[in-house]
Design an enzyme around this catalytic site. Structure first.
Site, PDB file in Angstrom:
ATOM      1  N   CYS A 158       5.785 -12.753  -5.426  1.00 39.64           N
ATOM      2  CA  CYS A 158       5.887 -11.849  -4.311  1.00 39.64           C
ATOM      3  C   CYS A 158       5.609 -12.910  -2.937  1.00 39.64           C
ATOM      4  O   CYS A 158       4.344 -13.647  -2.858  1.00 39.64           O
ATOM      5  CB  CYS A 158       4.935 -10.726  -4.367  1.00 39.64           C
ATOM      6  SG  CYS A 158       5.087  -9.724  -2.854  1.00 39.64           S
ATOM      7  N   CYS A 174      18.673   5.011  -6.691  1.00 38.70           N
ATOM      8  CA  CYS A 174      18.672   3.908  -5.780  1.00 38.70           C
ATOM      9  C   CYS A 174      17.924   2.718  -6.326  1.00 38.70           C
ATOM     10  O   CYS A 174      16.855   2.958  -6.994  1.00 38.70           O
ATOM     11  CB  CYS A 174      17.978   4.283  -4.458  1.00 38.70           C
ATOM     12  SG  CYS A 174      17.682   2.995  -3.243  1.00 38.70           S
ATOM     13  N   CYS A 219      14.999  -7.733  -3.033  1.00 41.50           N
ATOM     14  CA  CYS A 219      13.836  -8.646  -2.985  1.00 41.50           C
ATOM     15  C   CYS A 219      14.426 -10.025  -3.254  1.00 41.50           C
ATOM     16  O   CYS A 219      14.968 -10.403  -4.150  1.00 41.50           O
ATOM     17  CB  CYS A 219      13.044  -8.071  -4.017  1.00 41.50           C
ATOM     18  SG  CYS A 219      11.577  -9.449  -4.331  1.00 41.50           S
ATOM     19  N   CYS A 261      11.372  -5.042   0.926  1.00 40.08           N
ATOM     20  CA  CYS A 261      11.617  -4.033   0.160  1.00 40.08           C
ATOM     21  C   CYS A 261      11.248  -2.942   0.887  1.00 40.08           C
ATOM     22  O   CYS A 261      11.493  -1.686   0.363  1.00 40.08           O
ATOM     23  CB  CYS A 261      10.885  -4.103  -1.202  1.00 40.08           C
ATOM     24  SG  CYS A 261       8.986  -4.519  -0.894  1.00 40.08           S
ATOM     25  N   CYS A 294      15.750  -1.799  -3.028  1.00 39.13           N
ATOM     26  CA  CYS A 294      14.537  -2.652  -3.067  1.00 39.13           C
ATOM     27  C   CYS A 294      14.600  -3.676  -4.104  1.00 39.13           C
ATOM     28  O   CYS A 294      14.226  -5.004  -3.666  1.00 39.13           O
ATOM     29  CB  CYS A 294      13.113  -1.900  -2.863  1.00 39.13           C
ATOM     30  SG  CYS A 294      13.040  -0.981  -4.050  1.00 39.13           S
ATOM     31  N   ASP A 312      -8.442   0.356   1.039  1.00 37.48           N
ATOM     32  CA  ASP A 312      -7.998  -0.905   0.559  1.00 37.48           C
ATOM     33  C   ASP A 312      -8.996  -1.739  -0.026  1.00 37.48           C
ATOM     34  O   ASP A 312      -8.625  -2.816  -0.071  1.00 37.48           O
ATOM     35  CB  ASP A 312      -6.998  -1.259   1.563  1.00 37.48           C
ATOM     36  CG  ASP A 312      -6.293  -2.371   1.135  1.00 37.48           C
ATOM     37  OD1 ASP A 312      -5.939  -2.663  -0.155  1.00 37.48           O
ATOM     38  OD2 ASP A 312      -5.831  -3.460   1.991  1.00 37.48           O
TER      39      ASP A 312
END
Ligand code: SF4
Ligand code: SF4
Length: 400
Positions: free
Chosen positions: A229, A206, A213, A259, A209, A140
């Site tokens: 966010c 679907c 949110c 989410c 999420c 990351d």
């Protein structure tokens, strides 16, 4: 021991077996090649969806083709580590005002450290077995579009909430990569597991999420606007939260899992036992008011090796003040009032805001008393005036 695998395919099988030996839950191998998603990534940057995370916009030429990261790189061993806790064992109670509002991945030890330790051991094993081979690990941190790479390695598919999603293992997993100069053949993790999954989309129709949110940060399927966010504001943003962001973050203290929590694939995820990722007792004992009051020495003690240090002590205390404001619990008024003359002006301003949210006579009285200080720092005075105005507006029908 020096190894001589007969074929690139055999080499990949050995690499994956070693990754599993080192404690990763799943692993696959890809050949390094130019990114197929770099144009979408650059459009994301152009829209400013990365908010204040300027570092993401740097070194895009390497994201375009990771082979530029080190001479001779040819393949990558992609690994996944589940962080969903053992059912019932580590889950903070839903009414735990602090720990149920910390993203799951952040409750235990810093995942960079946990993953890096394993990747380093893996690197040593590979270099010892194949003299002359070079490896570069990333968790990351590097300029890599790691979800794209991990998807090619069969670790999951990209989902509408922008996480990588696996049919069985859901999305509560961390990613890491070991980039190698070895000529390894592509090997998908799902093939290794004997459950090759040709699906490139698990979401279908679907939209849970996106629908759940709370800040509308998922502007469209597969598109996250970090400006909206909760994870961005509670973790990455330094200094004062703008008014709109204070509203957005609600009671979340570090990150946000909504989410992922609403995703049907995360309902029955098989347990993975990685004790390092569990919430340790020295942090579990802390509550929201304790976090607001946390001093430097205690912070160093309790948050040693915690990924929550990313937000810094000031950021965590700021977030605690905002969460207490949203809870509206009058029992927190004393702690918030005591923070009005905090050494951190940021924390003091957010405590004033929180008192305005909690409201009531005690909060009003604390704010008025602090406002009367002739030496009051002007920006705190402005914050207190706004908080008092909100309390008075809320009381208006009763007063007239
Ligand atoms: Fe929305 Fe929270 Fe997911 Fe961010 S982490 S997109 S705020 S649900
Ligand atoms: Fe996909 Fe639905 Fe999960 Fe969102 S909630 S990631 S749309 S399956």
């Amino acid at each position: 021991m020096v190894e001589t695998p007969a074929t690139p395919a055999e080499l990949s099988r050995r690499l994956v077996a070693w990754a599993l030996d080192e404690g990763f839950d799943r692993a696959g191998v890809v050949r390094l090649e130019p990114s197929r998603q770099i144009d979408a990534f650059e459009r994301w940057l152009e829209r400013g969806d990365h908010a204040g995370m300027e570092w993401i916009a740097r070194r895009t030429e390497l994201r375009r083709d990771p082979r530029g990261l080190w001479p001779g790189l040819r393949s990558a061993l992609c690994v996944a580590l589940q962080y969903h806790p053992l059912v019932g064992e580590d889950e903070p109670a839903a009414d735990d005002a602090l720990w149920s509002r910390v993203a799951r991945y952040a409750r235990g030890r810093d995942y960079h450290e946990v993953m890096t330790k394993r990747l380093r051991r893996l690197e040593q094993r590979i270099v010892a077995a194949f003299p002359g081979a070079a490896a570069r690990w990333y968790v990351d941190t590097g300029p890599i579009l790691e979800r794209e790479m991990a998807a090619r390695a069969g670790l999951g598919v990209q989902a509408k909430n922008t996480h990588l999603l696996h049919r069985v293992h859901g999305s509560y997993f961390l990613l890491g990569e070991l980039l190698l100069t070895l000529d390894a053949a592509p090997l998908r993790a799902d093939e290794v597991e004997g459950a090759a999954d040709p699906a490139t989309d698990l979401c279908g129709r679907c939209t849970r999420c996106l629908d759940h949110c709370p800040t509308d940060a998922l502007r469209a399927p597969y598109r996250l606007d970090a400006n909206r966010c909760i994870s961005y504001w509670t973790i990455e943003h330094r200094g004062d939260l703008p008014e709109a962001a204070r509203e957005m973050v609600g009671e979340w203290v570090f990150g946000c899992d909504i989410c992922q929590e609403v995703c049907p694939y995360n309902v029955k995820v098989p347990a993975a036992d990685h004790p390092e990722l569990r919430l340790p007792p020295e942090r579990r004992a802390l509550d929201l008011v304790g976090l607001l009051r946390l001093g430097r020495d205690e912070y160093v003690e309790r948050f040693r090796k915690s990924p929550m240090k990313r937000a810094k002590l000031e950021g965590l205390r700021r977030n605690a003040a905002v969460a207490l404001g949203h809870r509206g619990d009058t029992a927190a008024v004393g702690a918030l009032a005591a923070t009005l003359d905090d050494a951190s002006a940021v924390v003091a301003r957010h405590a004033a805001w929180a008192l305005g949210e909690v409201g009531g006579a005690e909060a009003r009285s604390a704010l008025s008393a602090r406002r009367a200080d002739p030496m009051l720092e002007p920006s705190l005075g402005v914050e207190i005036d706004r908080a008092l105005a909100r309390i008075d507006a809320a009381n208006w029908p009763a007063a007239y």
